[in-house]
Design a protein around this motif. Structure first.
Motif, PDB file in Angstrom:
ATOM      1  N   GLU A 231       0.804  -1.220   0.000  1.00  0.00           N
ATOM      2  CA  GLU A 231       0.000   0.000   0.000  1.00  0.00           C
ATOM      3  C   GLU A 231       0.838   1.271   0.000  1.00  0.00           C
ATOM      4  OE1 GLU A 231      -3.606   2.141   2.551  1.00  0.00           O
ATOM      5  OE2 GLU A 231      -2.976   0.089   3.022  1.00  0.00           O
ATOM      6  N   THR A 232       1.884   1.315   0.838  1.00  0.00           N
ATOM      7  CA  THR A 232       2.690   2.533   0.940  1.00  0.00           C
ATOM      8  C   THR A 232       3.407   2.843  -0.360  1.00  0.00           C
ATOM      9  OG1 THR A 232       3.027   2.233   3.316  1.00  0.00           O
ATOM     10  CG2 THR A 232       4.581   3.663   2.171  1.00  0.00           C
ATOM     11  N   ILE A 233       4.133   1.856  -0.915  1.00  0.00           N
ATOM     12  CA  ILE A 233       4.883   2.122  -2.134  1.00  0.00           C
ATOM     13  C   ILE A 233       3.941   2.363  -3.309  1.00  0.00           C
ATOM     14  CG2 ILE A 233       5.181  -0.335  -2.676  1.00  0.00           C
ATOM     15  CD1 ILE A 233       7.533   2.621  -3.534  1.00  0.00           C
ATOM     16  N   PHE A 234       2.785   1.690  -3.309  1.00  0.00           N
ATOM     17  CA  PHE A 234       1.811   1.906  -4.391  1.00  0.00           C
ATOM     18  C   PHE A 234       1.319   3.357  -4.361  1.00  0.00           C
ATOM     19  CE2 PHE A 234      -2.262   1.732  -6.549  1.00  0.00           C
ATOM     20  CZ  PHE A 234      -2.010   0.879  -7.624  1.00  0.00           C
ATOM     21  N   ASN A 235       1.032   3.857  -3.171  1.00  0.00           N
ATOM     22  CA  ASN A 235       0.580   5.246  -3.047  1.00  0.00           C
ATOM     23  C   ASN A 235       1.668   6.229  -3.446  1.00  0.00           C
ATOM     24  OD1 ASN A 235      -1.995   4.604  -2.238  1.00  0.00           O
ATOM     25  ND2 ASN A 235      -1.530   4.700  -0.046  1.00  0.00           N
ATOM     26  N   LEU A 236       2.910   5.956  -3.067  1.00  0.00           N
ATOM     27  CA  LEU A 236       4.013   6.839  -3.448  1.00  0.00           C
ATOM     28  C   LEU A 236       4.153   6.913  -4.970  1.00  0.00           C
ATOM     29  CD1 LEU A 236       6.749   5.798  -0.845  1.00  0.00           C
ATOM     30  CD2 LEU A 236       5.526   7.977  -0.926  1.00  0.00           C
ATOM     31  N   LEU A 237       4.105   5.767  -5.616  1.00  0.00           N
ATOM     32  CA  LEU A 237       4.277   5.711  -7.067  1.00  0.00           C
ATOM     33  C   LEU A 237       3.079   6.305  -7.804  1.00  0.00           C
ATOM     34  CD1 LEU A 237       5.656   2.061  -7.283  1.00  0.00           C
ATOM     35  CD2 LEU A 237       6.968   4.116  -7.857  1.00  0.00           C
ATOM     36  N   LYS A 238       1.911   6.093  -7.248  1.00  0.00           N
ATOM     37  CA  LYS A 238       0.672   6.456  -7.949  1.00  0.00           C
ATOM     38  C   LYS A 238       0.206   7.876  -7.643  1.00  0.00           C
ATOM     39  CE  LYS A 238      -2.976   4.562 -10.260  1.00  0.00           C
ATOM     40  NZ  LYS A 238      -2.916   3.791 -11.503  1.00  0.00           N
ATOM     41  N   LYS A 239       0.466   8.347  -6.409  1.00  0.00           N
ATOM     42  CA  LYS A 239      -0.199   9.575  -5.966  1.00  0.00           C
ATOM     43  C   LYS A 239       0.720  10.752  -5.690  1.00  0.00           C
ATOM     44  CE  LYS A 239      -4.077   6.978  -4.015  1.00  0.00           C
ATOM     45  NZ  LYS A 239      -4.877   6.686  -2.800  1.00  0.00           N
ATOM     46  N   ASP A 240       2.031  10.553  -5.782  1.00  0.00           N
ATOM     47  CA  ASP A 240       2.937  11.684  -5.571  1.00  0.00           C
ATOM     48  C   ASP A 240       2.699  12.715  -6.685  1.00  0.00           C
ATOM     49  OD1 ASP A 240       5.078  13.487  -5.433  1.00  0.00           O
ATOM     50  OD2 ASP A 240       6.459  11.961  -4.695  1.00  0.00           O
ATOM     51  N   PRO A 241       2.239  13.932  -6.342  1.00  0.00           N
ATOM     52  CA  PRO A 241       1.917  14.941  -7.361  1.00  0.00           C
ATOM     53  C   PRO A 241       3.116  15.279  -8.255  1.00  0.00           C
ATOM     54  CG  PRO A 241       1.071  15.615  -5.222  1.00  0.00           C
ATOM     55  CD  PRO A 241       1.952  14.421  -4.978  1.00  0.00           C
ATOM     56  N   ALA A 242       4.318  15.212  -7.688  1.00  0.00           N
ATOM     57  CA  ALA A 242       5.507  15.566  -8.460  1.00  0.00           C
ATOM     58  C   ALA A 242       5.792  14.572  -9.575  1.00  0.00           C
ATOM     59  CB  ALA A 242       6.717  15.675  -7.530  1.00  0.00           C
ATOM     60  N   LEU A 243       5.270  13.338  -9.441  1.00  0.00           N
ATOM     61  CA  LEU A 243       5.595  12.294 -10.425  1.00  0.00           C
ATOM     62  C   LEU A 243       4.369  11.802 -11.201  1.00  0.00           C
ATOM     63  CD1 LEU A 243       8.059  10.124  -8.267  1.00  0.00           C
ATOM     64  CD2 LEU A 243       8.626  11.897  -9.939  1.00  0.00           C
ATOM     65  N   LYS A 244       3.241  12.499 -11.052  1.00  0.00           N
ATOM     66  CA  LYS A 244       2.002  11.974 -11.633  1.00  0.00           C
ATOM     67  C   LYS A 244       2.061  11.852 -13.153  1.00  0.00           C
ATOM     68  CE  LYS A 244      -0.568  16.348 -12.012  1.00  0.00           C
ATOM     69  NZ  LYS A 244      -1.819  17.042 -11.655  1.00  0.00           N
ATOM     70  N   ASN A 245       2.896  12.645 -13.809  1.00  0.00           N
ATOM     71  CA  ASN A 245       2.992  12.566 -15.275  1.00  0.00           C
ATOM     72  C   ASN A 245       4.131  11.670 -15.746  1.00  0.00           C
ATOM     73  OD1 ASN A 245       0.841  14.402 -15.719  1.00  0.00           O
ATOM     74  ND2 ASN A 245       2.231  16.117 -15.286  1.00  0.00           N
ATOM     75  N   TYR A 246       4.815  11.037 -14.784  1.00  0.00           N
ATOM     76  CA  TYR A 246       6.025  10.298 -15.157  1.00  0.00           C
ATOM     77  C   TYR A 246       5.990   8.803 -14.813  1.00  0.00           C
ATOM     78  CZ  TYR A 246       7.631  15.114 -15.410  1.00  0.00           C
ATOM     79  OH  TYR A 246       7.747  16.447 -15.708  1.00  0.00           O
ATOM     80  N   ILE A 247       4.989   8.377 -14.055  1.00  0.00           N
ATOM     81  CA  ILE A 247       4.912   6.955 -13.672  1.00  0.00           C
ATOM     82  C   ILE A 247       3.507   6.439 -13.956  1.00  0.00           C
ATOM     83  CG2 ILE A 247       5.052   5.270 -11.791  1.00  0.00           C
ATOM     84  CD1 ILE A 247       7.105   7.058 -10.429  1.00  0.00           C
ATOM     85  N   THR A 248       3.436   5.319 -14.675  1.00  0.00           N
ATOM     86  CA  THR A 248       2.170   4.652 -14.960  1.00  0.00           C
ATOM     87  C   THR A 248       2.235   3.226 -14.436  1.00  0.00           C
ATOM     88  OG1 THR A 248       1.801   5.949 -16.980  1.00  0.00           O
ATOM     89  CG2 THR A 248       0.582   3.864 -16.768  1.00  0.00           C
ATOM     90  N   ILE A 249       1.209   2.816 -13.688  1.00  0.00           N
ATOM     91  CA  ILE A 249       1.136   1.436 -13.182  1.00  0.00           C
ATOM     92  C   ILE A 249       0.032   0.705 -13.933  1.00  0.00           C
ATOM     93  CG2 ILE A 249       0.686  -0.046 -11.183  1.00  0.00           C
ATOM     94  CD1 ILE A 249       1.739   2.217  -9.406  1.00  0.00           C
ATOM     95  N   ILE A 250       0.366  -0.455 -14.483  1.00  0.00           N
ATOM     96  CA  ILE A 250      -0.613  -1.282 -15.195  1.00  0.00           C
ATOM     97  C   ILE A 250      -0.754  -2.596 -14.437  1.00  0.00           C
ATOM     98  CG2 ILE A 250      -1.219  -2.398 -17.368  1.00  0.00           C
ATOM     99  CD1 ILE A 250       0.647  -0.415 -18.765  1.00  0.00           C
ATOM    100  N   GLU A 251      -1.936  -2.818 -13.898  1.00  0.00           N
ATOM    101  CA  GLU A 251      -2.199  -4.057 -13.159  1.00  0.00           C
ATOM    102  C   GLU A 251      -2.907  -5.071 -14.054  1.00  0.00           C
ATOM    103  OE1 GLU A 251      -3.293  -3.632  -8.859  1.00  0.00           O
ATOM    104  OE2 GLU A 251      -3.944  -1.651  -9.549  1.00  0.00           O
ATOM    105  N   GLY A 252      -2.630  -6.343 -13.826  1.00  0.00           N
ATOM    106  CA  GLY A 252      -3.349  -7.398 -14.533  1.00  0.00           C
ATOM    107  C   GLY A 252      -3.067  -7.486 -16.011  1.00  0.00           C
ATOM    108  N   CYS A 253      -1.804  -7.329 -16.391  1.00  0.00           N
ATOM    109  CA  CYS A 253      -1.419  -7.425 -17.809  1.00  0.00           C
ATOM    110  C   CYS A 253      -1.590  -8.840 -18.336  1.00  0.00           C
ATOM    111  CB  CYS A 253       0.062  -7.056 -17.965  1.00  0.00           C
ATOM    112  SG  CYS A 253       0.309  -5.412 -18.580  1.00  0.00           S
ATOM    113  N   SER A 254      -2.126  -8.957 -19.544  1.00  0.00           N
ATOM    114  CA  SER A 254      -2.102 -10.249 -20.228  1.00  0.00           C
ATOM    115  C   SER A 254      -0.725 -10.439 -20.855  1.00  0.00           C
ATOM    116  CB  SER A 254      -3.168 -10.289 -21.325  1.00  0.00           C
ATOM    117  OG  SER A 254      -2.825  -9.403 -22.382  1.00  0.00           O
TER     118      SER A 254
END
Length: 363
Positions: A231-254
């Motif tokens: 949860e913590t690292i997911f929130n850091l990667l997903k919700k940090d305003p400074a990085l919102k345009n630079y990190i994309t998380i894709i869950e459940g890839c085929s």
């Protein structure tokens, strides 16, 4: 001799796509189904019986005619049987009454070696599991020499056990590519379940460093679902305003979507602290993409001299390697050419045949 491949884990899987160990089970089983004297079985918990399954994709038909009658077959366990101790207990009783041989694929013993990267109870669960399988398993299959070494360091008295080292194949080049909308190129790719052992925190650190230094920030795509304690690292990667345009998380890839990501990325990063093999390393190489990779555990065995290694605790080292390959198309091409000339593609069919031949040598 009949080889019975246990696919209980696949039969009871309730998610859209296979991940990790389940991908390995599926591909070994799929590649084995046309070989002589191979059958699929699964464990029905309610009746504590094993049932034959016609093929991987057929609907399970549970009748007395489909109940497995054990005699002198070899039963191959490919999955995470620490989660299904009832299977081990049942096979223990069957083995006491028949001439079956039991073979088990060992993926890693990370809960023993790095317990701090797992749930608190997982250490004891795995100690109990290892003690149980030691009593009944005749043949061990390891995914790497590293895993074999780790296993024997835990069980020194099994130094002369019957075993085969069977490195994991890379199969994505054989499936069709399916593009994922809205992923802009170029980007850097990191594949793996989001959990502490996979070390996504260092990716967050590096991208924060790049931002603070006003560097041109590469786009990072992380293909991985949430795992334990994420949860913590997911929130850091997903919700940090400074990085919102630079990190994309894709869950459940085929697999098809994953292939597209490998094809279109500039290169990959795999910062894991501990693996039994490191499938994203060899998948990256199979698509002729550079992998900037952790220098720990099994990764040097998987990547050999075709990847760039770094200390997974050193964010500055990873940052410099990231910039080095991001800015130089020529350097990337040079490394990719080396991969094309030297990487040995292992297919699941080849590895299944090797496993089949090895198990059949025990008459």
């Amino acid at each position: 001799m009949k080889i019975l491949i246990d696919i209980s884990e696949l039969v009871h899987w309730d998610k859209p796509h296979f991940t990790g160990i389940q991908r390995v089970i599926y591909n070994i089983a799929k590649s084995s189904q046309r070989l002589n004297d191979v059958a699929f079985i699964y464990f029905k918990t309610s009746t504590e019986t094993f049932i034959y399954k016609e093929n991987l994709h057929s609907k399970a038909v549970e009748t007395d005619l489909n109940t497995v009658k054990f005699q002198s077959q070899t039963v191959l366990l490919l999955g995470a049987t620490w989660n299904t101790p009832q299977i081990i207990e049942k096979l223990k009783s069957i083995k006491a009454e028949t001439n079956i041989k039991l073979a088990h694929f060992i993926h890693d013993i990370s809960p023993i070696k790095v317990p701090h990267f797992h749930k608190e109870h997982f250490l004891e669960v795995n100690k109990t599991w290892l003690a149980q399988i030691k009593k009944i398993i005749d043949i061990y299959i390891f995914n790497s020499n590293f895993t074999k070494k780790e296993f024997i360091s835990y069980f020194p008295d099994l130094d002369k056990l019957e075993n085969l080292v069977l490195p994991l194949a890379s199969y994505l080049e054989q499936c069709k590519s399916q593009e994922i909308p809205l992923i802009k190129v170029p980007f850097i790719l990191s594949v793996g379940t989001i959990e502490p052992r996979k070390n996504h925190f260092i990716l967050y650190q590096v991208w924060k460093l790049l931002k603070s230094e006003n560097q041109t920030i590469p786009h990072l795509v992380i293909a991985g679902s949430k795992g334990w304690n994420s949860e913590t690292i997911f929130n850091l990667l997903k919700k940090d305003p400074a990085l919102k345009n630079y990190i994309t998380i894709i869950e459940g890839c085929s697999d098809s979507e994953l292939k597209s990501l490998y094809e279109n990325c500039a290169f990959t990063v795999f910062p894991s602290h501990y693996e039994g093999w490191g499938l994203p390393v060899t998948e990256s190489l199979s698509m002729y993409k550079i992998c900037i990779c952790s220098n720990q555990a099994s990764m040097p065995e998987a990547g050999e001299d075709l990847v760039e290694y770094f200390d997974p605790l050193n964010s500055n080292e990873l940052k410099e390697l990231t910039l080095k390959y991001w800015y130089s198309i020529e350097l990337r091409k040079e490394k990719e050419d080396k991969i094309k000339s030297n990487f040995i593609h292992l297919t699941w069919i080849e590895q299944a045949k090797k496993l089949h031949s090895y198990l059949n040598s025990f008459k």
